[in-house]
Motif scaffolding. Structure first.
Motif, PDB file in Angstrom:
ATOM      1  N   LYS A   1       0.833  -1.205   0.000  1.00 38.69           N
ATOM      2  CA  LYS A   1       0.000   0.000   0.000  1.00 38.69           C
ATOM      3  C   LYS A   1       0.864   1.250   0.000  1.00 38.69           C
ATOM      4  O   LYS A   1       0.552   2.235  -0.691  1.00 38.69           O
ATOM      5  N   LEU A   2       1.938   1.240   0.771  1.00 38.81           N
ATOM      6  CA  LEU A   2       2.842   2.390   0.773  1.00 38.81           C
ATOM      7  C   LEU A   2       3.563   2.492  -0.566  1.00 38.81           C
ATOM      8  O   LEU A   2       3.746   3.593  -1.098  1.00 38.81           O
ATOM      9  N   ALA A   3       3.945   1.363  -1.135  1.00 38.07           N
ATOM     10  CA  ALA A   3       4.588   1.368  -2.451  1.00 38.07           C
ATOM     11  C   ALA A   3       3.660   1.972  -3.501  1.00 38.07           C
ATOM     12  O   ALA A   3       4.104   2.715  -4.390  1.00 38.07           O
ATOM     13  N   LYS A   4       2.368   1.695  -3.407  1.00 34.98           N
ATOM     14  CA  LYS A   4       1.400   2.249  -4.368  1.00 34.98           C
ATOM     15  C   LYS A   4       1.322   3.763  -4.230  1.00 34.98           C
ATOM     16  O   LYS A   4       1.270   4.487  -5.232  1.00 34.98           O
ATOM     17  N   ILE A   5       1.329   4.268  -2.998  1.00 35.07           N
ATOM     18  CA  ILE A   5       1.288   5.714  -2.782  1.00 35.07           C
ATOM     19  C   ILE A   5       2.486   6.386  -3.438  1.00 35.07           C
ATOM     20  O   ILE A   5       2.364   7.400  -4.137  1.00 35.07           O
ATOM     21  N   PHE A   6       3.654   5.807  -3.267  1.00 34.64           N
ATOM     22  CA  PHE A   6       4.859   6.408  -3.823  1.00 34.64           C
ATOM     23  C   PHE A   6       4.963   6.192  -5.327  1.00 34.64           C
ATOM     24  O   PHE A   6       5.552   7.013  -6.035  1.00 34.64           O
ATOM     25  N   SER A   7       4.378   5.129  -5.821  1.00 35.92           N
ATOM     26  CA  SER A   7       4.309   4.937  -7.268  1.00 35.92           C
ATOM     27  C   SER A   7       3.456   6.028  -7.904  1.00 35.92           C
ATOM     28  O   SER A   7       3.851   6.640  -8.909  1.00 35.92           O
ATOM     29  N   ASP A   8       2.293   6.283  -7.317  1.00 34.00           N
ATOM     30  CA  ASP A   8       1.421   7.340  -7.844  1.00 34.00           C
ATOM     31  C   ASP A   8       2.110   8.696  -7.778  1.00 34.00           C
ATOM     32  O   ASP A   8       2.024   9.495  -8.724  1.00 34.00           O
ATOM     33  N   LEU A   9       2.798   8.961  -6.662  1.00 30.62           N
ATOM     34  CA  LEU A   9       3.496  10.232  -6.505  1.00 30.62           C
ATOM     35  C   LEU A   9       4.603  10.371  -7.533  1.00 30.62           C
ATOM     36  O   LEU A   9       4.771  11.423  -8.167  1.00 30.62           O
ATOM     37  N   TYR A  10       5.359   9.328  -7.738  1.00 28.23           N
ATOM     38  CA  TYR A  10       6.489   9.348  -8.674  1.00 28.23           C
ATOM     39  C   TYR A  10       6.021   9.617 -10.094  1.00 28.23           C
ATOM     40  O   TYR A  10       6.584  10.469 -10.796  1.00 28.23           O
ATOM     41  N   TYR A  11       4.977   8.925 -10.524  1.00 25.47           N
ATOM     42  CA  TYR A  11       4.518   9.113 -11.906  1.00 25.47           C
ATOM     43  C   TYR A  11       3.810  10.429 -12.090  1.00 25.47           C
ATOM     44  O   TYR A  11       3.848  11.013 -13.184  1.00 25.47           O
ATOM     45  N   ALA A  12       3.189  10.944 -11.021  1.00 23.85           N
ATOM     46  CA  ALA A  12       2.598  12.269 -11.106  1.00 23.85           C
ATOM     47  C   ALA A  12       3.674  13.332 -11.288  1.00 23.85           C
ATOM     48  O   ALA A  12       3.544  14.255 -12.102  1.00 23.85           O
ATOM     49  N   GLU A  13       4.786  13.178 -10.546  1.00 22.73           N
ATOM     50  CA  GLU A  13       5.897  14.130 -10.655  1.00 22.73           C
ATOM     51  C   GLU A  13       6.513  14.103 -12.049  1.00 22.73           C
ATOM     52  O   GLU A  13       6.934  15.124 -12.586  1.00 22.73           O
ATOM     53  N   ASN A  14       6.562  12.924 -12.642  1.00 23.59           N
ATOM     54  CA  ASN A  14       7.234  12.772 -13.936  1.00 23.59           C
ATOM     55  C   ASN A  14       6.333  13.029 -15.128  1.00 23.59           C
ATOM     56  O   ASN A  14       6.781  12.911 -16.276  1.00 23.59           O
ATOM     57  N   THR A  15       5.076  13.368 -14.882  1.00 19.68           N
ATOM     58  CA  THR A  15       4.187  13.727 -15.977  1.00 19.68           C
ATOM     59  C   THR A  15       3.807  15.192 -15.948  1.00 19.68           C
ATOM     60  O   THR A  15       3.134  15.689 -16.841  1.00 19.68           O
ATOM     61  N   ASN A  16       4.221  15.884 -14.879  1.00 19.81           N
ATOM     62  CA  ASN A  16       3.904  17.320 -14.781  1.00 19.81           C
ATOM     63  C   ASN A  16       4.968  18.167 -15.468  1.00 19.81           C
ATOM     64  O   ASN A  16       6.102  17.771 -15.623  1.00 19.81           O
TER      65      ASN A  16
END
Length: 246
Positions: free
Chosen positions: A231-246
């Motif tokens: 669950k924590l890995a999913k949170i950081f996955s979402d954060l990482y891909y959000a950062e790299n698409t902005n």
């Protein structure tokens, strides 16, 4: 918090962030003497207190560690706070940055633990306090080398705790989340100030809590990880891909 009264304390990385805040908090809790160390004494704040002894120390330098250990044989509490952070992921990040993170955060801190274990045994009951990071649990790819170095330090801290458990030396692991320090400059996260976190750390130590998460963000991450690491890995996955698409 009378457990710090009249104690002799050595803090690495005492010139800024949590290290500086810990110096102030310990002075306010009647510490007897504080060896405040850092790599560049010109950046050391003026604490304006005779109990503070500023010392030059690079924790990656064996000779400097040996010199400081020889000069601070009265140390009763060691706070390993010095640390660095290099941004970058595992597959494409700068390897020299990862190497520096590991040399400072992990190997440098291990060298300090090894040099001061005999001193703390001699001055028992004593304490060894390692400022680790919630990143030890949190797989954020953008600071992957830093996270790996802190995960290694957390593991080493647990091992040393067992080694010293019957020798009068209590070993603490402090895993803060993001704190409003120079290390996190530029972040838009809502972060607590280091002064409030330093007080929380001392409060938990005074209560004998060996594994400390002193802030709400860190506690939230830790609780999610404890429930299910994925669950924590999913949170950081979402954060990482959000950062790299902005």
């Amino acid at each position: 918090m009378q457990i710090f009264k009249d104690k002799v304390i050595l803090i690495t990385g005492a010139n800024r962030g949590i290290g500086r805040a810990l110096v102030d908090a310990l002075l306010n809790n009647e510490a007897g003497k504080i060896y405040a160390t850092c790599r560049n004494l010109s950046t050391m704040p003026v604490f304006d207190d005779s109990r503070v002894v500023p010392l030059f120390l690079d924790i990656t330098d064996d000779q400097q560690i040996a010199r400081i250990a020889a000069a601070t044989q009265d140390t009763e509490i060691l706070i390993n706070n010095a640390g660095v952070l290099s941004a970058g992921n595992i597959l494409d990040g700068d390897l020299s940055g990862m190497d520096n993170d590991m040399n400072v955060n992990y190997l440098g801190t291990i060298k300090m633990m090894r040099a001061f274990a005999p001193i703390l045994r001699k001055n028992k009951p004593s304490k060894m306090i390692n400022i680790v990071s919630i990143a030890a649990y949190s797989p954020l790819p953008s600071i992957a080398g830093y996270a790996a170095s802190k995960a290694a330090l957390f593991s080493a801290t647990q091992s040393v705790r067992i080694e010293l458990a019957k020798e009068g030396v209590a070993v603490y692991a402090v895993n803060p989340g993001a704190i409003d320090t120079d290390m996190n400059k530029g972040s838009d996260w809502d972060m607590p100030d280091p002064d409030s976190i330093a007080l929380k750390i001392l409060e938990y130590i005074s209560k004998g809590k060996l594994d400390i998460v002193p802030d709400e963000m860190g506690q939230g991450m830790y609780n999610i990880w404890r429930e299910d690491p994925s669950k924590l890995a999913k949170i950081f996955s979402d954060l990482y891909y959000a950062e790299n698409t902005n």
